[in-house]
Write a protein that holds these residues in place. Structure first.
Motif, mmCIF file in Angstrom:
data_model
loop_
_atom_site.group_PDB
_atom_site.id
_atom_site.type_symbol
_atom_site.label_atom_id
_atom_site.label_comp_id
_atom_site.label_asym_id
_atom_site.label_seq_id
_atom_site.Cartn_x
_atom_site.Cartn_y
_atom_site.Cartn_z
ATOM 1 N N MET A 1 0.846 -1.195 0.000
ATOM 2 C CA MET A 1 0.000 0.000 0.000
ATOM 3 C C MET A 1 0.884 1.248 0.000
ATOM 4 O O MET A 1 1.672 1.442 0.918
ATOM 5 N N THR A 2 0.758 2.044 -1.040
ATOM 6 C CA THR A 2 1.537 3.288 -1.120
ATOM 7 C C THR A 2 0.582 4.457 -0.924
ATOM 8 O O THR A 2 -0.503 4.465 -1.502
ATOM 9 N N PRO A 3 0.955 5.427 -0.117
ATOM 10 C CA PRO A 3 0.061 6.587 0.041
ATOM 11 C C PRO A 3 -0.218 7.233 -1.315
ATOM 12 O O PRO A 3 0.661 7.259 -2.185
ATOM 13 N N PRO A 4 -1.435 7.724 -1.523
ATOM 14 C CA PRO A 4 -1.757 8.312 -2.828
ATOM 15 C C PRO A 4 -0.912 9.551 -3.120
ATOM 16 O O PRO A 4 -0.492 10.241 -2.199
ATOM 17 N N LEU B 1 -9.365 12.699 -4.850
ATOM 18 C CA LEU B 1 -10.255 11.984 -3.921
ATOM 19 C C LEU B 1 -10.949 12.960 -2.969
ATOM 20 O O LEU B 1 -12.151 12.834 -2.699
ATOM 21 N N ALA C 1 -4.687 12.211 -4.385
ATOM 22 C CA ALA C 1 -5.315 12.573 -3.105
ATOM 23 C C ALA C 1 -6.206 13.800 -3.271
ATOM 24 O O ALA C 1 -7.313 13.863 -2.720
ATOM 25 N N LEU D 1 -9.959 12.855 7.937
ATOM 26 C CA LEU D 1 -9.177 13.204 6.748
ATOM 27 C C LEU D 1 -7.709 13.441 7.103
ATOM 28 O O LEU D 1 -6.819 13.018 6.371
ATOM 29 N N THR D 2 -7.478 14.109 8.232
ATOM 30 C CA THR D 2 -6.089 14.468 8.548
ATOM 31 C C THR D 2 -5.282 13.280 9.071
ATOM 32 O O THR D 2 -4.061 13.368 9.153
ATOM 33 N N VAL D 3 -5.956 12.197 9.428
ATOM 34 C CA VAL D 3 -5.199 11.026 9.887
ATOM 35 C C VAL D 3 -4.821 10.124 8.707
ATOM 36 O O VAL D 3 -4.101 9.151 8.881
ATOM 37 N N ARG D 4 -5.268 10.470 7.524
ATOM 38 C CA ARG D 4 -4.912 9.667 6.329
ATOM 39 C C ARG D 4 -3.550 10.124 5.794
ATOM 40 O O ARG D 4 -3.204 11.313 5.925
ATOM 41 N N PRO D 5 -2.837 9.217 5.152
ATOM 42 C CA PRO D 5 -1.468 9.569 4.726
ATOM 43 C C PRO D 5 -1.420 10.391 3.440
ATOM 44 O O PRO D 5 -0.743 10.029 2.492
ATOM 45 N N VAL D 6 -2.178 11.473 3.414
ATOM 46 C CA VAL D 6 -2.213 12.279 2.196
ATOM 47 C C VAL D 6 -1.710 13.700 2.443
ATOM 48 O O VAL D 6 -1.636 14.494 1.513
ATOM 49 N N GLY D 7 -1.377 14.018 3.675
ATOM 50 C CA GLY D 7 -0.968 15.383 3.964
ATOM 51 C C GLY D 7 -2.184 16.295 3.944
ATOM 52 O O GLY D 7 -3.290 15.864 3.631
#
Lengths: 353, 269
Positions: free
Chosen positions: B1-4, B12, B9, B102-108
């Motif tokens: 799994m690679t962060p988008p 999405l 991102a 949203l902020t806990v997802r690895p998208v910055g």
């Protein structure tokens, strides 16, 4: 990097209010209960671990990485926030799929995972309905489903059982135990003690922003030698029993409790033995012998009271006299320390923070 | 799994925000407001229609469209729609306590601000263009010659309005991420004072306002208070467009820089 949460002298303050003070710990795989009264700093610590807040001092590492604005660490984190808030116009399937996609899965994989995750939490029949129409328990399960949809190594759950019925609780606790068995660190905050006892005996006790204890309940309990142990005997003849037991060694106080007698002792093993012997010898009818201290409740209140002597949150922050001497050594649930761990407080008058 | 990636991102989060807008009330409010403007312009156009020659009819139609765009679009919709879709885009997440998802997802956090900006801009532009084309078709249906002749003017006005809308969306997004607690009030004051009132001031003051440049690009008459005594400076179209684009980029840049390190109001929850 294996699943872990490490806090190194982590403090957080908002203006003059200290929310978290000098917390150090290292958690390995397993389920950890984060206990503390309202306003004790549990949620702040949880948010720092989840990369929502930055520590004012010290640092937190999730699987070896600082979590704030760090995609590498955030990819390992699943968070179930405390608030009963969701995107009410979306269905649970849409929501959890979107969260999985934001974690890096393709559209197909994300939907498959979302379905599996929602099924795991018992929402298979309702996953296509808008979440605005969900009951509190269903909303809680939808939040949990999004927290674990990407198989995080660190799962942070802020009061995850709030508003759930017994059946939902069983579903949730079962799912969390499976995640922990798979090697995840599950940190579970609550102020309802039986919730923790139902799922783990590994606890972190936090009060007034300080970590006051860490370890297994009974291990911590055994370290508290200065905290007298309570033994309660339910009997129809409390006065007779009290008269018989008045000379037991180690018993420092005795009182009549509803339905029986309560003893305070520094030597619980000897007290149990002696009471049992006397009951048999003198044929006293008893219903049961229990120890209120066996529950977390007693331990928790005791430690919170101890911490209350120290510096805390609120207006007294900054003038507190206590200094936390936490000794948080790396431990895991799989390899517990034989003596548990106790975050000792030294009360040093005149000593600032 | 690679962060988008940043691009994926942003896509999405844009989709998530569009879903929220589509299923929420704001888009409906925006569409209703736009509908009122179109209806008012068309009603005014037909109520003033007189029996004049074909050439004069085209002229009157052109004037009606210009004044419809001027008052309905440049003085109202281009201010209202970005405010509606962008000013509280982040505070809604904070107050609704959904931001941690949203902020806990690895998208910055950069894609978060970009997604919200783009969703607001898309909805605003959709309303503006749908309303503009509808106004053109219905408003000029009575004079087929004007339908064709005035079309370039309509496109020019819509293009300029689009530039302004995107700029205001960026400004509203900037305040939304900088001061989410008060972004609604700040955006309202900014748009009302710096954009609306300043665009009416005499002389050179009005060049501060992006609205002045937008209206000038859209072919509107740059009037305002004491326009005859203190005429506004002539600003070349390229410079006007450059100023609006520059302001847009500046506001976006500030928004993205701020959002990267912001903790927001998590502490109070």
């Amino acid at each position: 990097m294996s699943a872990s949460i490490r806090a190194i002298r982590c403090s957080k303050w908002y203006g003059k209010v200290t929310a978290l003070q000098d917390v150090s710990l290292h958690l390995g795989p397993g389920i950890w209960g984060l206990l503390g009264p309202n306003g004790s700093g549990k949620t702040t610590f949880m948010r720092i671990c989840a990369g929502q807040l930055r520590p004012s001092l010290g640092e937190v590492q999730i699987c070896g990485e600082r979590p704030f604005n760090n995609s590498k660490a955030l990819a390992q984190i699943g968070l179930c926030p405390e608030a009963d808030a969701l995107y009410d116009q979306m269905s649970a399937l849409e929501f959890v799929t979107a969260m999985a996609r934001l974690s890096g899965f393709s559209a197909n994989d994300a939907e498959k995972r979302a379905k599996a995750s929602l099924e795991e939490f018992g929402l298979e029949d309702a996953m296509k309905r808008r979440m605005g129409g969900y009951s509190r328990g269903m909303r809680q399960r939808a939040k949990l489903a999004q927290a674990v949809v990407h198989d995080p190594k660190v799962i942070l759950l802020d009061e995850p059982l709030t508003g759930t019925d017994p059946r939902s609780r069983a579903t949730i606790l079962g799912a969390l135990q499976r995640k922990a068995a798979d090697g995840a660190v599950v940190m579970f905050s609550t102020h309802v003690l039986p919730e923790i006892e139902a799922i783990t005996d590994q606890v972190l006790l936090i009060a007034r922003g300080q970590l006051v204890a860490q370890g297994k309940v009974h291990e911590i309990r055994s370290l508290l030698e200065e905290h007298p142990h309570h033994v309660r005997v339910f009997t129809a003849e409390p006065r007779r029993l009290a008269a018989l037991c008045v000379d037991i060694e180690g018993v420092v106080a005795m009182s009549f409790a509803p339905g029986g007698v309560e003893f305070m002792t520094y030597d619980p093993a000897a007290t149990y033995q002696t009471i049992a012997r006397k009951v048999v010898e003198h044929e006293v009818e008893i219903d049961s012998i229990t120890s209120p201290d066996a529950s977390l409740e007693a331990l928790f209140h005791y430690l919170v009271e101890r911490a209350a002597h120290g510096a805390g949150t609120g207006s007294d922050a900054g003038v507190g006299r206590a200094r936390s001497l936490q000794q948080a050594n790396p431990r895991t649930q799989n390899a517990p320390h034989p003596e548990g761990q106790y975050a000792q407080q030294n009360y040093a008058p005149g000593e600032g923070q | 799994m690679t962060p988008p990636s940043l691009f994926s991102a942003t896509g999405l989060l844009l989709r998530l925000q569009l879903t929220s807008l589509w299923r929420g009330r704001k888009l409906r409010v925006g569409m209703i407001a736009t509908g009122f403007v179109v209806f008012a312009v068309i009603a005014a156009r037909y109520s003033s229609q007189r029996d004049v020659g074909a050439e004069r009819a085209v002229e009157l139609a052109r004037e009606a469209m210009v004044s419809g765009f001027d008052w309905g679009f440049f003085r109202l919709l281009v201010l209202l729609l970005p405010f509606l879709f962008c000013a509280s885009s982040l505070s809604e997440e904070i107050e609704g306590r959904t931001l941690p998802f949203l902020t806990v997802r690895p998208v910055g956090r950069v894609p978060l601000a970009l997604g919200k900006f783009l969703a607001g801009a898309i909805c605003s532009l959709g309303c503006i263009w749908a309303a503009g084309i509808l106004m053109h078709l219905v408003g000029l249906a009575a004079s087929p010659a004007a339908l064709i002749e005035v079309f370039p003017d309509t496109l020019r006005a819509l293009g300029a309005a689009s530039l302004l809308v995107v700029c205001y969306c960026a400004i509203c997004t900037m305040w939304a991420v900088m001061i989410p607690d008060a972004s609604g009030v700040i955006c309202a004051l900014w748009l009302a004072i710096l954009e609306f009132v300043v665009s009416l001031l005499p002389g050179q003051f009005r060049v501060i306002s992006m609205a002045t440049h937008g209206r000038s690009l859209g072919g509107m008459e740059v009037g305002g208070w004491l326009a005859e005594q203190l005429p506004p400076p002539e600003v070349p179209a390229a410079i006007s467009a450059g100023l609006i684009a520059g302001m847009t980029l500046l506001a976006l840049l500030v928004a993205l820089l701020v959002v990267r390190g912001a903790e927001y109001r998590f502490s109070k929850a």
